[in-house]
Design a protein around this motif. Structure first.
Motif, mmCIF file in Angstrom:
data_model
loop_
_atom_site.group_PDB
_atom_site.id
_atom_site.type_symbol
_atom_site.label_atom_id
_atom_site.label_comp_id
_atom_site.label_asym_id
_atom_site.label_seq_id
_atom_site.Cartn_x
_atom_site.Cartn_y
_atom_site.Cartn_z
ATOM 1 N N ARG A 107 3.226 -12.661 -0.744
ATOM 2 C CA ARG A 107 2.866 -14.002 -0.261
ATOM 3 C C ARG A 107 3.132 -14.150 1.243
ATOM 4 N NH1 ARG A 107 1.119 -17.655 -3.524
ATOM 5 N NH2 ARG A 107 1.693 -19.396 -2.167
ATOM 6 N N ASP A 108 2.997 -13.058 1.959
ATOM 7 C CA ASP A 108 3.210 -13.057 3.403
ATOM 8 C C ASP A 108 1.848 -12.992 4.089
ATOM 9 O OD1 ASP A 108 3.830 -12.614 6.050
ATOM 10 O OD2 ASP A 108 5.375 -11.120 5.639
ATOM 11 N N PRO A 109 1.432 -14.054 4.775
ATOM 12 C CA PRO A 109 0.116 -14.048 5.432
ATOM 13 C C PRO A 109 -0.041 -12.941 6.472
ATOM 14 C CG PRO A 109 1.019 -16.268 5.318
ATOM 15 C CD PRO A 109 2.132 -15.329 4.930
ATOM 16 N N ARG A 110 1.070 -12.409 6.973
ATOM 17 C CA ARG A 110 0.993 -11.309 7.940
ATOM 18 C C ARG A 110 0.605 -10.005 7.260
ATOM 19 N NH1 ARG A 110 6.947 -11.910 10.119
ATOM 20 N NH2 ARG A 110 7.154 -12.012 7.850
ATOM 21 N N ARG A 111 0.688 -9.990 5.937
ATOM 22 C CA ARG A 111 0.320 -8.803 5.180
ATOM 23 C C ARG A 111 -0.882 -9.127 4.297
ATOM 24 N NH1 ARG A 111 6.591 -7.149 3.894
ATOM 25 N NH2 ARG A 111 6.968 -6.115 5.885
ATOM 26 N N LEU A 112 -1.865 -9.720 4.925
ATOM 27 C CA LEU A 112 -3.088 -10.093 4.223
ATOM 28 C C LEU A 112 -3.998 -8.876 4.060
ATOM 29 C CD1 LEU A 112 -4.965 -12.414 3.141
ATOM 30 C CD2 LEU A 112 -5.904 -12.504 5.475
ATOM 31 N N ILE A 113 -4.521 -8.700 2.857
ATOM 32 C CA ILE A 113 -5.601 -7.741 2.609
ATOM 33 C C ILE A 113 -6.864 -8.550 2.368
ATOM 34 C CG2 ILE A 113 -6.512 -6.003 1.026
ATOM 35 C CD1 ILE A 113 -3.681 -5.073 0.525
ATOM 36 N N ASP A 114 -7.852 -8.352 3.202
ATOM 37 C CA ASP A 114 -9.143 -9.027 3.095
ATOM 38 C C ASP A 114 -10.189 -7.932 3.262
ATOM 39 O OD1 ASP A 114 -11.466 -10.511 3.355
ATOM 40 O OD2 ASP A 114 -10.558 -12.056 4.595
ATOM 41 N N ILE A 115 -10.699 -7.408 2.156
ATOM 42 C CA ILE A 115 -11.477 -6.178 2.216
ATOM 43 C C ILE A 115 -12.683 -6.254 1.295
ATOM 44 C CG2 ILE A 115 -10.116 -5.069 0.383
ATOM 45 C CD1 ILE A 115 -10.339 -2.445 2.001
ATOM 46 N N ARG A 116 -13.780 -5.665 1.729
ATOM 47 C CA ARG A 116 -14.985 -5.508 0.916
ATOM 48 C C ARG A 116 -15.090 -4.052 0.513
ATOM 49 N NH1 ARG A 116 -18.814 -9.883 1.518
ATOM 50 N NH2 ARG A 116 -17.892 -11.494 2.857
ATOM 51 N N VAL A 117 -15.205 -3.815 -0.773
ATOM 52 C CA VAL A 117 -15.226 -2.446 -1.293
ATOM 53 C C VAL A 117 -16.405 -2.272 -2.235
ATOM 54 C CG1 VAL A 117 -12.731 -2.132 -1.096
ATOM 55 C CG2 VAL A 117 -13.700 -3.052 -3.220
ATOM 56 N N GLN A 118 -16.756 -1.027 -2.470
ATOM 57 C CA GLN A 118 -17.800 -0.693 -3.440
ATOM 58 C C GLN A 118 -17.166 0.029 -4.619
ATOM 59 O OE1 GLN A 118 -21.545 0.791 -1.979
ATOM 60 N NE2 GLN A 118 -21.810 2.165 -3.724
ATOM 61 N N VAL A 119 -17.610 -0.324 -5.816
ATOM 62 C CA VAL A 119 -17.155 0.379 -7.016
ATOM 63 C C VAL A 119 -17.868 1.726 -7.070
ATOM 64 C CG1 VAL A 119 -17.001 0.324 -9.529
ATOM 65 C CG2 VAL A 119 -16.789 -1.810 -8.221
ATOM 66 N N GLU A 120 -17.105 2.799 -7.118
ATOM 67 C CA GLU A 120 -17.693 4.142 -7.180
ATOM 68 C C GLU A 120 -17.653 4.727 -8.580
ATOM 69 O OE1 GLU A 120 -16.013 6.606 -4.111
ATOM 70 O OE2 GLU A 120 -17.164 5.565 -2.557
ATOM 71 N N GLU A 121 -16.614 4.394 -9.347
ATOM 72 C CA GLU A 121 -16.502 4.893 -10.719
ATOM 73 C C GLU A 121 -15.863 3.814 -11.575
ATOM 74 O OE1 GLU A 121 -14.435 8.632 -11.003
ATOM 75 O OE2 GLU A 121 -15.254 9.335 -9.090
ATOM 76 N N PHE A 180 -3.611 -0.277 7.029
ATOM 77 C CA PHE A 180 -2.365 -0.147 6.262
ATOM 78 C C PHE A 180 -1.285 0.521 7.110
ATOM 79 C CE2 PHE A 180 -5.206 -0.820 2.687
ATOM 80 C CZ PHE A 180 -4.425 -1.559 1.801
ATOM 81 N N PRO A 181 -0.700 -0.197 8.072
ATOM 82 C CA PRO A 181 0.449 0.357 8.783
ATOM 83 C C PRO A 181 1.604 0.556 7.800
ATOM 84 C CG PRO A 181 0.206 -1.977 9.273
ATOM 85 C CD PRO A 181 -1.012 -1.573 8.493
ATOM 86 N N PRO A 182 2.624 1.335 8.174
ATOM 87 C CA PRO A 182 3.677 1.704 7.212
ATOM 88 C C PRO A 182 4.328 0.541 6.476
ATOM 89 C CG PRO A 182 3.844 3.076 9.159
ATOM 90 C CD PRO A 182 2.792 2.053 9.457
ATOM 91 N N ASP A 183 4.646 -0.556 7.149
ATOM 92 C CA ASP A 183 5.318 -1.660 6.459
ATOM 93 C C ASP A 183 4.383 -2.318 5.435
ATOM 94 O OD1 ASP A 183 3.717 -2.716 8.523
ATOM 95 O OD2 ASP A 183 4.924 -4.548 8.628
ATOM 96 N N LYS A 184 3.114 -2.417 5.776
ATOM 97 C CA LYS A 184 2.140 -2.997 4.855
ATOM 98 C C LYS A 184 1.894 -2.051 3.677
ATOM 99 C CE LYS A 184 -2.339 -5.374 5.010
ATOM 100 N NZ LYS A 184 -3.471 -5.739 5.907
ATOM 101 N N LEU A 185 1.930 -0.759 3.946
ATOM 102 C CA LEU A 185 1.723 0.221 2.886
ATOM 103 C C LEU A 185 2.864 0.144 1.867
ATOM 104 C CD1 LEU A 185 -0.217 2.436 2.002
ATOM 105 C CD2 LEU A 185 1.112 4.057 3.369
ATOM 106 N N ASP A 186 4.091 -0.008 2.344
ATOM 107 C CA ASP A 186 5.234 -0.153 1.438
ATOM 108 C C ASP A 186 5.101 -1.424 0.595
ATOM 109 O OD1 ASP A 186 6.334 2.173 2.418
ATOM 110 O OD2 ASP A 186 7.721 1.168 3.788
ATOM 111 N N ALA A 187 4.677 -2.525 1.242
ATOM 112 C CA ALA A 187 4.499 -3.785 0.514
ATOM 113 C C ALA A 187 3.381 -3.660 -0.516
ATOM 114 C CB ALA A 187 4.194 -4.915 1.488
ATOM 115 N N TRP A 188 2.313 -2.922 -0.158
ATOM 116 C CA TRP A 188 1.216 -2.725 -1.114
ATOM 117 C C TRP A 188 1.703 -1.951 -2.342
ATOM 118 C CZ3 TRP A 188 -0.672 1.784 -3.169
ATOM 119 C CH2 TRP A 188 -1.750 1.611 -4.049
ATOM 120 N N ALA A 189 2.505 -0.905 -2.144
ATOM 121 C CA ALA A 189 2.979 -0.107 -3.272
ATOM 122 C C ALA A 189 3.772 -0.986 -4.239
ATOM 123 C CB ALA A 189 3.842 1.055 -2.777
#
Length: 215
Positions: A107-121, A180-189
């Motif tokens: 819930r940290d706006p500084r770690r927002l993911i706003d992404i458009r992706v395609q389903v591949e499988e 995905f800088p390191p701190d955001k990557l850790d939060a994503w995991a």
């Protein structure tokens, strides 16, 4: 975006899985980064249920005495919106479909993911979505499903960058320092361990209720 602009948190009616419930590893090569998460088995969940879920995230469901969008239940704190921008050729969510996903990690706006992706499988073996730029892989999320006696074992791999020339020269750096800088990557995991773990609390009942009734 501020915290005030995030959707109100939904009630959390089950314990969120801690990072210690999964095995997380990270590897780097030629500017690429791959994070692998081996989740604890999802009790009572089958690969068929997971394949159905990833094809039917849009929609609503009853939860905590109210009706909510399914995506907001999947992670009651962090998820913001999930939009099917372009259906697959056969309709709905399947290979070729395009999605717009928004979530704020922790819930940290500084770690927002706003992404458009395609389903591949998408199938009982797993689900894969990817973001590409000029044909070069920027972000790719793979979820692999394997049936086990207690339910399903899910292994997730987040791949940042690829082996192409453009990747080595430019986009791998963008993926690992801006997307995905390191701190955001850790939060994503942490977030991903929680959201995958949440599925065992609501998916079996939702699948029994809705599968066969939705195309």
């Amino acid at each position: 975006m501020s915290r005030e602009q995030l959707p109100a948190p939904r009630p959390v009616v089950w314990p969120l899985r801690p990072p210690s419930s999964a095995t997380v590893s990270q590897a780097a090569h030629d500017g690429q980064v791959v994070v692998t998460i081996e989740h604890a088995p999802l009790s009572g969940v089958t690969p068929e249920m997971l394949a159905w879920w990833f094809g039917h995230v849009p929609g609503t469901m009853r939860y905590a005495g109210d009706v909510y969008p399914r995506y907001l239940v999947w992670h009651p704190l962090d998820h913001i919106s999930y939009e099917l921008v372009q259906p697959a050729s056969g309709g709905g969510i399947g290979p070729g479909a395009r999605l717009h996903i928004r979530e704020a990690l922790g819930r940290d706006p500084r770690r927002l993911i706003d992404i458009r992706v395609q389903v591949e499988e998408l199938g009982e073996g797993g689900a894969v979505v990817a973001k590409r730029v000029a044909g070069t892989g920027l972000v790719r999320l793979e979820n692999e499903f394997t049936a086990v006696p207690s339910g399903t074992r899910n292994v997730s791999r987040l791949r940042l960058g690829d082996e192409s020339l453009l990747g080595r020269l430019l986009t791998n750096h963008i993926a690992t320092t801006r997307a995905f800088p390191p701190d955001k990557l850790d939060a994503w995991a942490r977030h991903h361990i929680e959201e995958i773990g949440n599925l065992e609390h609501f998916l079996p009942e939702l699948f029994e209720e809705r599968a066969g009734h939705e195309p």
